[in-house]
Scaffold this active site. Structure first.
Site, PDB file in Angstrom:
ATOM      1  N   CYS A 175     -37.141 -18.649  13.729  1.00  0.00           N
ATOM      2  CA  CYS A 175     -36.242 -18.669  14.883  1.00  0.00           C
ATOM      3  C   CYS A 175     -34.848 -18.317  14.392  1.00  0.00           C
ATOM      4  O   CYS A 175     -34.665 -17.947  13.223  1.00  0.00           O
ATOM      5  CB  CYS A 175     -36.277 -20.026  15.583  1.00  0.00           C
ATOM      6  SG  CYS A 175     -35.846 -21.417  14.522  1.00  0.00           S
ATOM      7  N   THR A 176     -33.857 -18.422  15.242  1.00  0.00           N
ATOM      8  CA  THR A 176     -32.517 -17.933  14.906  1.00  0.00           C
ATOM      9  C   THR A 176     -31.924 -18.647  13.702  1.00  0.00           C
ATOM     10  O   THR A 176     -31.518 -18.011  12.726  1.00  0.00           O
ATOM     11  CB  THR A 176     -31.572 -18.084  16.109  1.00  0.00           C
ATOM     12  OG1 THR A 176     -32.164 -17.461  17.244  1.00  0.00           O
ATOM     13  CG2 THR A 176     -30.221 -17.445  15.824  1.00  0.00           C
TER      14      THR A 176
END
Length: 306
Positions: A175-176
């Site tokens: 994810c980010t």
């Protein structure tokens, strides 16, 4: 040059509301802007300011209960990417809607950015992007599976419907910045999946550490501030944001016939009622009036300046 600092930490806060006021007061005193979320499970957010301002905020957060080993990621910004400072109390610092998920108990195996390419290139590894569909649309890892979820709370249902696809596979997720994977890996472990891995520091750390000529990343990475996206080396990306739906747009998208600044884009042209669109138009009029006075409207974003 300003510093953008993305941070999260899972710990037990018995009285998170007590921390909100002092954090907001310090941020305002230091000229720091952005957003911090607090819950019983910890803290999450992104802030921006001068080097001294960010250092003061980090020192304060690290002094909170259980936060001494806080980790964070930094990137540069030429202009302030936030309009104001917000400190909010929430049920979860990242919303999954699974009350039994507890990243403090157990998470997947962390994989350093320099080791990530080898893992996701292995034939017995399924790579899953845990971000929302509009984030995946502008960039992801080569060969990654897009669950097509509109919100993180949709991930558990997607997994239940698709888990049969991953029999005898090791699972690698990203994810980010890493926070969603803390929860998603704990969730998969609770579902009986043992070989679960996730990218330490998330996409942001990978783009910072891995040279572009060795990278398996394709496109840009969406970020939740007015930079909208970043690329290799955490250089600001080309995207702007539709203020109506908050989805990223390429500069050429504002020339499409569906686009109206602050009101709609080709992705949300059918999403809002006429009343909502008129409210968006009124907001744009206020932004224009503020610009004529030489002021910055509190809600203005990069996409509104095109």
């Amino acid at each position: 040059m300003l510093t953008v600092c993305a941070l999260y930490h899972f710990t037990r806060f018995d009285t998170p509301a007590a921390f909100c006021g002092p954090l907001l007061a310090l941020a305002e005193a230091q000229g720091v802007k952005g957003s911090l979320l607090l819950a019983n499970e910890g803290i999450n957010g992104t802030i921006a300011g001068t080097r001294a301002g960010i250092d003061a905020m980090l020192a304060h957060i690290r002094a909170l209960p259980g936060c001494a080993d806080l980790e964070w990621k930094e990137s540069p910004a030429q202009v302030m990417p936030f309009a104001r400072m917000k400190v909010r109390l929430k049920r979860e610092i990242v919303t999954m809607g699974q009350p039994d998920v507890d990243p403090r108990a157990r998470v997947g195996h962390y994989v350093a950015p320099e080791d990530w390419n080898a893992l996701i290139s292995a034939p017995d590894v399924a790579v899953i992007d845990t971000r929302n569909d509009y984030e995946v649309a502008i960039g992801t890892f080569e060969g990654a599976i897009d669950p097509g979820t509109r919100a993180f709370r949709d991930f558990p249902q997607w997994w239940e419907e698709n888990r049969h696809r991953f029999h005898n596979k090791r699972i690698a997720m990203f994810c980010t910045g890493g926070i969603r994977c803390e929860k998603s890996t704990n969730y998969l472990i609770s579902q009986g999946v043992e070989d679960v891995f996730h990218l330490k520091g998330g996409i942001l750390k990978y783009l910072e550490d891995v040279p572009q000529d060795q990278s398996l990343w394709q496109g840009a990475c969406f970020v939740f501030d007015q930079r909208v996206s970043v690329e290799h080396g955490l250089k600001e990306g080309p995207h702007v944001m539709c203020h109506a739906c908050r989805r990223p747009l390429l500069p050429e998208d504002i020339n499409r016939p569906e686009y109206e600044a602050g009101v709609q884009c080709h992705q949300c042209v059918d999403d809002f009622t006429p009343e909502r669109r008129e409210a968006f138009r009124e907001r744009q009029r206020q932004i224009a009036l503020a610009a004529k006075r030489g002021e910055r409207h509190m809600g203005v974003r990069r996409s509104d300046r095109h």
